[in-house]
Design a protein around this motif. Structure first.
Motif, PDB file in Angstrom:
ATOM      1  N   GLY A 105     -33.322 -28.562  50.500  1.00 46.48           N
ATOM      2  CA  GLY A 105     -33.528 -27.625  51.728  1.00 46.48           C
ATOM      3  C   GLY A 105     -33.868 -28.889  52.780  1.00 46.48           C
ATOM      4  N   THR A 106     -34.319 -28.052  53.957  1.00 46.86           N
ATOM      5  CA  THR A 106     -34.574 -28.764  55.135  1.00 46.86           C
ATOM      6  C   THR A 106     -35.693 -27.939  56.036  1.00 46.86           C
ATOM      7  N   VAL A 107     -36.167 -28.671  56.889  1.00 48.28           N
ATOM      8  CA  VAL A 107     -37.162 -27.819  57.711  1.00 48.28           C
ATOM      9  C   VAL A 107     -36.944 -28.340  59.266  1.00 48.28           C
ATOM     10  N   ASN A 108     -37.397 -27.599  60.352  1.00 44.61           N
ATOM     11  CA  ASN A 108     -37.502 -28.214  61.557  1.00 44.61           C
ATOM     12  C   ASN A 108     -35.863 -28.422  61.986  1.00 44.61           C
ATOM     13  N   ARG A 109     -35.143 -27.453  61.934  1.00 44.67           N
ATOM     14  CA  ARG A 109     -33.755 -27.209  62.372  1.00 44.67           C
ATOM     15  C   ARG A 109     -32.991 -28.515  61.883  1.00 44.67           C
ATOM     16  N   GLY A 110     -32.893 -28.554  60.340  1.00 45.36           N
ATOM     17  CA  GLY A 110     -32.263 -29.498  59.588  1.00 45.36           C
ATOM     18  C   GLY A 110     -32.781 -30.779  59.340  1.00 45.36           C
ATOM     19  N   SER A 111     -34.017 -30.992  59.582  1.00 44.45           N
ATOM     20  CA  SER A 111     -34.696 -32.543  59.238  1.00 44.45           C
ATOM     21  C   SER A 111     -34.749 -32.468  57.798  1.00 44.45           C
ATOM     22  N   PRO A 162     -32.083 -32.542  50.910  1.00 39.70           N
ATOM     23  CA  PRO A 162     -30.654 -31.641  50.740  1.00 39.70           C
ATOM     24  C   PRO A 162     -29.584 -32.701  49.889  1.00 39.70           C
ATOM     25  N   ARG A 163     -29.591 -33.844  49.794  1.00 43.57           N
ATOM     26  CA  ARG A 163     -28.638 -34.628  49.230  1.00 43.57           C
ATOM     27  C   ARG A 163     -28.900 -34.882  47.737  1.00 43.57           C
ATOM     28  N   THR A 164     -30.046 -34.301  47.278  1.00 39.91           N
ATOM     29  CA  THR A 164     -30.238 -34.424  45.831  1.00 39.91           C
ATOM     30  C   THR A 164     -29.272 -33.805  44.808  1.00 39.91           C
ATOM     31  N   THR A 165     -28.949 -34.527  44.037  1.00 41.45           N
ATOM     32  CA  THR A 165     -27.640 -33.796  43.111  1.00 41.45           C
ATOM     33  C   THR A 165     -28.069 -32.735  42.321  1.00 41.45           C
ATOM     34  N   ALA A 166     -27.069 -32.100  41.921  1.00 42.35           N
ATOM     35  CA  ALA A 166     -27.472 -30.920  41.002  1.00 42.35           C
ATOM     36  C   ALA A 166     -28.220 -31.325  39.590  1.00 42.35           C
ATOM     37  N   GLU A 167     -27.864 -32.449  39.235  1.00 45.98           N
ATOM     38  CA  GLU A 167     -28.295 -32.835  37.637  1.00 45.98           C
ATOM     39  C   GLU A 167     -29.580 -33.323  37.965  1.00 45.98           C
ATOM     40  N   ASP A 168     -29.910 -33.865  39.123  1.00 43.61           N
ATOM     41  CA  ASP A 168     -31.475 -34.335  39.332  1.00 43.61           C
ATOM     42  C   ASP A 168     -32.139 -33.414  39.518  1.00 43.61           C
ATOM     43  N   LEU A 169     -31.592 -32.085  40.359  1.00 41.25           N
ATOM     44  CA  LEU A 169     -32.366 -31.057  40.821  1.00 41.25           C
ATOM     45  C   LEU A 169     -32.720 -30.350  39.182  1.00 41.25           C
ATOM     46  N   GLN A 170     -31.652 -30.175  38.321  1.00 47.51           N
ATOM     47  CA  GLN A 170     -32.053 -29.461  36.980  1.00 47.51           C
ATOM     48  C   GLN A 170     -33.135 -30.332  36.378  1.00 47.51           C
ATOM     49  N   CYS A 180     -44.902 -24.727  58.963  1.00 47.89           N
ATOM     50  CA  CYS A 180     -43.885 -25.565  59.279  1.00 47.89           C
ATOM     51  C   CYS A 180     -43.780 -25.917  60.715  1.00 47.89           C
ATOM     52  N   GLY A 181     -42.906 -26.810  61.025  1.00 53.00           N
ATOM     53  CA  GLY A 181     -43.055 -27.394  62.535  1.00 53.00           C
ATOM     54  C   GLY A 181     -42.268 -26.306  63.207  1.00 53.00           C
ATOM     55  N   LEU A 182     -42.476 -26.390  64.435  1.00 53.39           N
ATOM     56  CA  LEU A 182     -42.077 -25.360  65.545  1.00 53.39           C
ATOM     57  C   LEU A 182     -40.522 -25.176  65.442  1.00 53.39           C
ATOM     58  N   ASP A 183     -39.687 -26.234  65.347  1.00 49.33           N
ATOM     59  CA  ASP A 183     -38.299 -26.059  65.376  1.00 49.33           C
ATOM     60  C   ASP A 183     -37.736 -25.543  64.135  1.00 49.33           C
ATOM     61  N   THR A 184     -38.356 -25.251  63.100  1.00 47.92           N
ATOM     62  CA  THR A 184     -37.862 -24.500  62.165  1.00 47.92           C
ATOM     63  C   THR A 184     -37.303 -23.154  62.118  1.00 47.92           C
ATOM     64  N   THR A 185     -36.160 -22.938  61.606  1.00 47.69           N
ATOM     65  CA  THR A 185     -35.344 -21.655  61.981  1.00 47.69           C
ATOM     66  C   THR A 185     -35.774 -20.762  60.883  1.00 47.69           C
ATOM     67  N   GLY A 186     -35.382 -19.621  61.190  1.00 51.45           N
ATOM     68  CA  GLY A 186     -35.652 -18.244  60.257  1.00 51.45           C
ATOM     69  C   GLY A 186     -35.129 -18.223  59.037  1.00 51.45           C
ATOM     70  N   THR A 187     -33.890 -18.955  58.830  1.00 55.44           N
ATOM     71  CA  THR A 187     -33.566 -19.171  57.391  1.00 55.44           C
ATOM     72  C   THR A 187     -34.062 -20.211  56.615  1.00 55.44           C
ATOM     73  N   GLU A 188     -34.521 -21.308  57.326  1.00 55.87           N
ATOM     74  CA  GLU A 188     -35.192 -22.229  56.595  1.00 55.87           C
ATOM     75  C   GLU A 188     -36.825 -21.507  56.190  1.00 55.87           C
ATOM     76  N   ILE A 189     -37.299 -20.874  56.954  1.00 60.09           N
ATOM     77  CA  ILE A 189     -38.775 -20.137  56.667  1.00 60.09           C
ATOM     78  C   ILE A 189     -38.380 -19.381  55.642  1.00 60.09           C
ATOM     79  N   SER A 190     -37.260 -18.543  55.420  1.00 61.25           N
ATOM     80  CA  SER A 190     -37.063 -17.825  54.584  1.00 61.25           C
ATOM     81  C   SER A 190     -36.876 -18.507  53.092  1.00 61.25           C
TER      82      SER A 190
END
Length: 85
Positions: A44-50, A23-31, A66-76
């Motif tokens: 992004g993250t999985v397992n409730r913010g990991s 999640p801390r990857t810069t926009a430039e690196d992502l592009q 995904c891990g058991l703690d993964t939220t619906g938003t993360e799965i989406s």
């Protein structure tokens, strides 16, 4: 590095259809990564913010687990970026 992390395999996941990075990857690196790999990417993250994606998700071109703690938003986000379902 990805998002300042040297363990690239633990902090990113890629398939032929898309990828997710630390999640801390810069926009430039992502592009830059997106243009090199020719796939859509998202931070992004999985397992409730990991941010250790490799520890909480296994993904290929057809399915993702995904891990058991993964939220619906993360799965989406995972379903969307990897074009699953």
């Amino acid at each position: 590095t990805v998002g300042g992390q040297a363990l690239v395999g633990s902090y990113s996941k890629f398939t032929n259809r898309g990828g997710m990075v630390h999640p801390r990857t810069t926009a430039e690196d992502l592009q830059e990564l997106s243009s090199l790999l020719q796939i859509p990417l998202v931070a992004g993250t999985v397992n409730r913010g990991s941010d250790v994606l490799g520890g909480g998700m296994v993904v290929n071109d057809w399915t993702a687990f995904c891990g058991l703690d993964t939220t619906g938003t993360e799965i989406s986000v995972v379903e969307s970026i990897f074009q699953l379902g």
